[in-house]
Design an enzyme around this catalytic site. Structure first.
Site, PDB file in Angstrom:
ATOM      1  N   ASP A 212       0.810  -1.232   0.000  1.00  0.00           N
ATOM      2  CA  ASP A 212       0.000   0.000   0.000  1.00  0.00           C
ATOM      3  C   ASP A 212       0.836   1.271   0.000  1.00  0.00           C
ATOM      4  O   ASP A 212       0.296   2.367  -0.009  1.00  0.00           O
ATOM      5  CB  ASP A 212      -0.956   0.023   1.198  1.00  0.00           C
ATOM      6  CG  ASP A 212      -0.239   0.246   2.524  1.00  0.00           C
ATOM      7  OD1 ASP A 212       1.002   0.215   2.544  1.00  0.00           O
ATOM      8  OD2 ASP A 212      -0.925   0.433   3.527  1.00  0.00           O
TER       9      ASP A 212
ATOM     10  N   TYR B 287      10.639   5.004   1.417  1.00  0.00           N
ATOM     11  CA  TYR B 287      11.537   4.099   2.149  1.00  0.00           C
ATOM     12  C   TYR B 287      12.954   4.078   1.591  1.00  0.00           C
ATOM     13  O   TYR B 287      13.849   3.493   2.207  1.00  0.00           O
ATOM     14  CB  TYR B 287      10.959   2.679   2.173  1.00  0.00           C
ATOM     15  CG  TYR B 287       9.974   2.429   3.310  1.00  0.00           C
ATOM     16  CD1 TYR B 287       9.374   3.480   3.996  1.00  0.00           C
ATOM     17  CD2 TYR B 287       9.650   1.136   3.705  1.00  0.00           C
ATOM     18  CE1 TYR B 287       8.469   3.248   5.029  1.00  0.00           C
ATOM     19  CE2 TYR B 287       8.753   0.894   4.742  1.00  0.00           C
ATOM     20  CZ  TYR B 287       8.169   1.952   5.395  1.00  0.00           C
ATOM     21  OH  TYR B 287       7.284   1.719   6.419  1.00  0.00           O
TER      22      TYR B 287
HETATM   23  N1  LIG Z   1       2.059  -4.704   2.106  1.00  0.00           N
HETATM   24  C1  LIG Z   1       1.760  -3.571   2.748  1.00  0.00           C
HETATM   25  O1  LIG Z   1       1.914  -2.527   2.197  1.00  0.00           O
HETATM   26  C2  LIG Z   1       1.287  -3.602   4.161  1.00  0.00           C
HETATM   27  C3  LIG Z   1       0.623  -2.516   4.752  1.00  0.00           C
HETATM   28  C4  LIG Z   1       0.252  -2.593   6.090  1.00  0.00           C
HETATM   29  C5  LIG Z   1       0.539  -3.759   6.804  1.00  0.00           C
HETATM   30  N2  LIG Z   1       1.183  -4.787   6.182  1.00  0.00           N
HETATM   31  C6  LIG Z   1       1.492  -6.042   6.883  1.00  0.00           C
HETATM   32  O2  LIG Z   1       0.297  -6.607   7.411  1.00  0.00           O
HETATM   33  C7  LIG Z   1       0.654  -7.497   8.454  1.00  0.00           C
HETATM   34  C8  LIG Z   1      -0.159  -7.246   9.692  1.00  0.00           C
HETATM   35  O3  LIG Z   1       0.259  -6.060  10.317  1.00  0.00           O
HETATM   36  P1  LIG Z   1      -0.215  -5.619  11.753  1.00  0.00           P
HETATM   37  O4  LIG Z   1       0.592  -4.441  12.098  1.00  0.00           O
HETATM   38  O5  LIG Z   1      -1.692  -5.501  11.785  1.00  0.00           O
HETATM   39  O6  LIG Z   1       0.253  -6.865  12.640  1.00  0.00           O
HETATM   40  P2  LIG Z   1      -0.475  -7.636  13.845  1.00  0.00           P
HETATM   41  O7  LIG Z   1       0.618  -8.262  14.644  1.00  0.00           O
HETATM   42  O8  LIG Z   1      -1.458  -6.761  14.502  1.00  0.00           O
HETATM   43  O9  LIG Z   1      -1.286  -8.797  13.125  1.00  0.00           O
HETATM   44  C9  LIG Z   1      -0.717  -9.913  12.556  1.00  0.00           C
HETATM   45  C10 LIG Z   1      -1.493 -11.161  12.956  1.00  0.00           C
HETATM   46  O10 LIG Z   1      -0.877 -12.270  12.298  1.00  0.00           O
HETATM   47  C11 LIG Z   1      -0.983 -13.379  13.176  1.00  0.00           C
HETATM   48  N3  LIG Z   1      -0.026 -14.409  12.794  1.00  0.00           N
HETATM   49  C12 LIG Z   1       1.294 -14.430  13.008  1.00  0.00           C
HETATM   50  N4  LIG Z   1       1.839 -15.537  12.485  1.00  0.00           N
HETATM   51  C13 LIG Z   1       0.832 -16.241  11.927  1.00  0.00           C
HETATM   52  C14 LIG Z   1       0.767 -17.481  11.235  1.00  0.00           C
HETATM   53  N5  LIG Z   1       1.860 -18.206  11.007  1.00  0.00           N
HETATM   54  N6  LIG Z   1      -0.435 -17.913  10.814  1.00  0.00           N
HETATM   55  C15 LIG Z   1      -1.547 -17.178  11.042  1.00  0.00           C
HETATM   56  N7  LIG Z   1      -1.550 -15.995  11.677  1.00  0.00           N
HETATM   57  C16 LIG Z   1      -0.366 -15.533  12.119  1.00  0.00           C
HETATM   58  C17 LIG Z   1      -0.739 -12.786  14.546  1.00  0.00           C
HETATM   59  O11 LIG Z   1      -1.203 -13.636  15.560  1.00  0.00           O
HETATM   60  C18 LIG Z   1      -1.482 -11.458  14.447  1.00  0.00           C
HETATM   61  O12 LIG Z   1      -2.787 -11.574  14.941  1.00  0.00           O
HETATM   62  C19 LIG Z   1       2.162  -7.314   8.659  1.00  0.00           C
HETATM   63  O13 LIG Z   1       2.851  -8.289   7.912  1.00  0.00           O
HETATM   64  C20 LIG Z   1       2.405  -5.947   8.071  1.00  0.00           C
HETATM   65  O14 LIG Z   1       3.758  -5.761   7.766  1.00  0.00           O
HETATM   66  C21 LIG Z   1       1.534  -4.728   4.899  1.00  0.00           C
HETATM   67  O1  LIG Z   2       4.656   1.291  10.944  1.00  0.00           O
HETATM   68  P1  LIG Z   2       3.292   0.856  10.553  1.00  0.00           P
HETATM   69  O2  LIG Z   2       2.961  -0.534  11.066  1.00  0.00           O
HETATM   70  O3  LIG Z   2       2.226   1.858  10.825  1.00  0.00           O
HETATM   71  O4  LIG Z   2       3.301   0.788   8.977  1.00  0.00           O
HETATM   72  C1  LIG Z   2       4.197   0.026   8.295  1.00  0.00           C
HETATM   73  C2  LIG Z   2       3.658  -0.071   6.895  1.00  0.00           C
HETATM   74  O5  LIG Z   2       4.001   1.106   6.211  1.00  0.00           O
HETATM   75  C3  LIG Z   2       3.602   1.197   4.856  1.00  0.00           C
HETATM   76  O6  LIG Z   2       2.227   1.345   4.754  1.00  0.00           O
HETATM   77  C4  LIG Z   2       1.693   2.608   5.176  1.00  0.00           C
HETATM   78  C5  LIG Z   2       1.474   3.538   4.029  1.00  0.00           C
HETATM   79  O7  LIG Z   2       2.648   3.768   3.331  1.00  0.00           O
HETATM   80  C6  LIG Z   2       0.923   4.848   4.535  1.00  0.00           C
HETATM   81  O8  LIG Z   2       0.642   5.677   3.436  1.00  0.00           O
HETATM   82  C7  LIG Z   2      -0.357   4.615   5.316  1.00  0.00           C
HETATM   83  O9  LIG Z   2      -1.392   4.158   4.488  1.00  0.00           O
HETATM   84  O10 LIG Z   2      -0.148   3.677   6.297  1.00  0.00           O
HETATM   85  C8  LIG Z   2       0.342   2.421   5.819  1.00  0.00           C
HETATM   86  C9  LIG Z   2       0.381   1.449   6.978  1.00  0.00           C
HETATM   87  O11 LIG Z   2       0.454   2.043   8.223  1.00  0.00           O
HETATM   88  C10 LIG Z   2       4.122   0.001   4.114  1.00  0.00           C
HETATM   89  O12 LIG Z   2       3.666  -0.025   2.792  1.00  0.00           O
HETATM   90  C11 LIG Z   2       3.768  -1.272   4.778  1.00  0.00           C
HETATM   91  O13 LIG Z   2       4.331  -2.327   4.060  1.00  0.00           O
HETATM   92  C12 LIG Z   2       4.238  -1.268   6.196  1.00  0.00           C
HETATM   93  O14 LIG Z   2       3.786  -2.437   6.854  1.00  0.00           O
HETATM   94 MN   LIG Z   3       4.406  -2.048   1.918  1.00  0.00          MN
END
Ligand SMILES: NC(=O)c1ccc[n+]([C@@H]2O[C@H](COP(=O)([O-])OP(=O)(O)OC[C@H]3O[C@@H](n4cnc5c(N)ncnc54)[C@H](O)[C@@H]3O)[C@@H](O)[C@H]2O)c1
Ligand SMILES: O=P(O)(O)OC[C@H]1O[C@H](O[C@H]2[C@H](O)[C@@H](O)[C@@H](O)O[C@@H]2CO)[C@H](O)[C@@H](O)[C@@H]1O
Ligand SMILES: [Mn+2]
Length: 442
Positions: free
Chosen positions: A170, A265
């Protein structure tokens, strides 16, 4: 219109309620008949799921809802798996950030040694979810945004090459929303963008309106002074200090190549000394998130459960998460929407490793993504990307082979790390911290 069934993997995520609210806001565009949650932490998931059950009962009672920590109970009859797991949760993120910082190196969730450590934990968890999906719902698609997306995407390419997995981030969507605000447009969708790079490591090369007018000059003028922050300070009051700093620093990152606009980043790779100087080794982003987003989301979910209603909740739709609906819709209804995805290069960037997982625009339809050709990229970007993609590939090789040597090489290769000796002490600390999460390294 056909109705779809969704499984959210990582049901206990802080992002789950925002995604549910966003799915509910879009039912006219993407009808849903069933939502299931899966997580491996029963207590964490229950808090979120019980609140979501009430939200769904109040706003869309026709949608069936189930949650479980037992895959066989929730993975059957699924069209889309939306995966956002964090293996090790926030306490491990805290260590990913604090261990490198202790050695004077960038401590970040997805960049540098912290990202590598997180990757070594995530690969197994994400592969396991793909396997559950293919066992119980072999025709389903997985939309994965579990981080670190670059390493996870490389692992899916190597370990599950035939699986229907789409890796997405995102970050560009968030930044494009900021760009649209800067330009005074009502939506990022009024812009047509060209972008290339690796995940969390890319550049916009062209941004136009729907009539083909070039929007880059106005954006460059703004970003060279304010980064991706709007001129008005109001917006900053609603953002955590670390994000304000990251959006502002984009003005220095921009100066390293004024022909393009950077992913925020890139600051971790191009200004690591600055980042370390401006980090508090005792209070990192993980602490900010645990004290902020996690407390708010879990507090609100508990309140909803106790009150038995979500009528007055402060939980809100995660607008950035709308890309997940766009992606699911593109597959479901063959919309051919233009979206940035992380996928195998395969010649799209002609002067770059064809097996690299890159982030570029694609047209997405029911058979998956059709990548658009990027062409040749300049030496500056090519050099940086070759180094970083090697970090990502070496990490996946280290995981599959259980190789200490390759993981040391991966950390050494990161532009955030000054030397092989610093890489080694960080690695040795990370091995101790990640016991039980990483494969054993020989
Ligand atoms: N791609 C992106 O741009 C983007 C944006 C925002 C968040 N994220 C990702 O989304 C994910 C969630 O973020 P968050 O901050 O809400 O974390 P969070 O810790 O609140 O939630 C993650 C959940 O995953 C569960 N989990 C861990 N290992 C697991 C497994 N093996 N099987 C099933 N469930 C499992 C945990 O118990 C937890 O409830 C992270 O990987 C974060 O980096 C990605
Ligand atoms: O530090 P966090 O957990 O708040 O966020 C880490 C994530 O950061 C990016 O997503 C951001 C995005 O860039 C920003 O614009 C806004 O929408 O918040 C997002 C999530 O907080 C990044 O792309 C993710 O991969 C990271 O997990
Ligand atoms: Mn990302």
């Amino acid at each position: 219109m056909k109705k779809f069934s969704i499984l959210i993997a990582g049901g206990g995520s802080t992002f789950t309620p925002g995604i549910i609210l966003m799915l509910l806001d879009n039912l006219d565009k993407f009808p849903i008949r069933k939502i299931n949650f899966y997580d491996n932490d029963e207590k964490r998931q229950k808090t979120i799921a019980e609140a979501c059950k009430i939200i769904l009962k109040e706003r869309a009672p026709e949608i069936e809802f189930n949650y479980s920590i037992e895959p066989s109970e929730v993975f059957s009859d699924i069209d889309f798996v939306m995966a956002h797991i964090r293996v090790g949760k926030y306490p491990m993120r805290e260590l990913d950030e604090k261990i490198p910082l202790k050695h004077g190196v960038v401590g970040q969730e997805t960049c540098g040694p912290g990202g590598i450590a997180y990757g070594m934990r995530s690969i197994g968890g994400v592969i396991e979810i793909i396997d559950y999906m293919e066992t119980y719902s072999p025709n389903a698609w997985m939309l994965n945004y579990s981080n670190p997306a670059a390493i996870v995407a490389e692992a899916t390419r190597v370990l599950r090459p035939k699986s229907k997995v789409l890796n997405i981030c995102d970050m560009p969507i968030g930044t494009e929303t900021r760009m649209a605000n800067i330009l005074g447009l009502s939506s990022r969708k009024e812009m047509v963008v060209k972008y290339y790079g690796l995940n969390h490591f890319g550049w916009w090369t062209d941004i136009r309106d729907k009539d083909g007018n070039d929007l880059m000059p106005k954006l460059k003028e703004h970003i060279s002074k304010n980064g991706y922050l709007p001129k008005e300070t109001d917006d900053r009051q609603h953002m955590d200090p670390s994000w304000v700093e990251t959006h502002l620093k984009a003005r220095d990152v921009y100066l390293t190549d004024p022909d393009t606009l950077p992913n925020t980043y890139l600051k971790y790779y191009l200004f690591p000394d600055y980042v370390v100087e401006h980090s508090d080794p005792n209070y990192t982003r993980a602490n900010e998130v645990m004290d902020g987003r996690e407390k708010h989301v879990f507090g609100e979910c508990k309140k909803i459960f106790e009150m038995g209603t979500a009528k007055d909740t402060t939980l809100h739709t995660d607008v950035h998460a709308s890309y997940i609906v766009d992606l699911a819709r593109a597959i479901a209804f063959n919309t051919k929407e233009r979206m940035l995805l992380i996928l195998e290069n395969n010649g799209a960037i002609v002067n770059f490793d064809p097996t690299a997982m890159i982030e570029i625009p694609c047209l997405v339809g029911s058979n998956g993504p059709e990548p658009l050709v990027v062409g040749k990229i300049p030496q500056f970007q090519k050099g940086l990307m070759e180094q970083q993609v090697s970090v990502e590939k070496l990490t996946v090789e280290a995981w599959t082979e259980g190789s200490y040597q390759k993981l040391w090489q991966a950390i050494t290769m990161s532009k955030t790390v000054p030397s092989a000796s610093v890489a080694k002490v960080i690695l040795d600390d990370l091995i101790v911290a990640n016991k039980g999460y990483w494969p054993e390294l020989k």
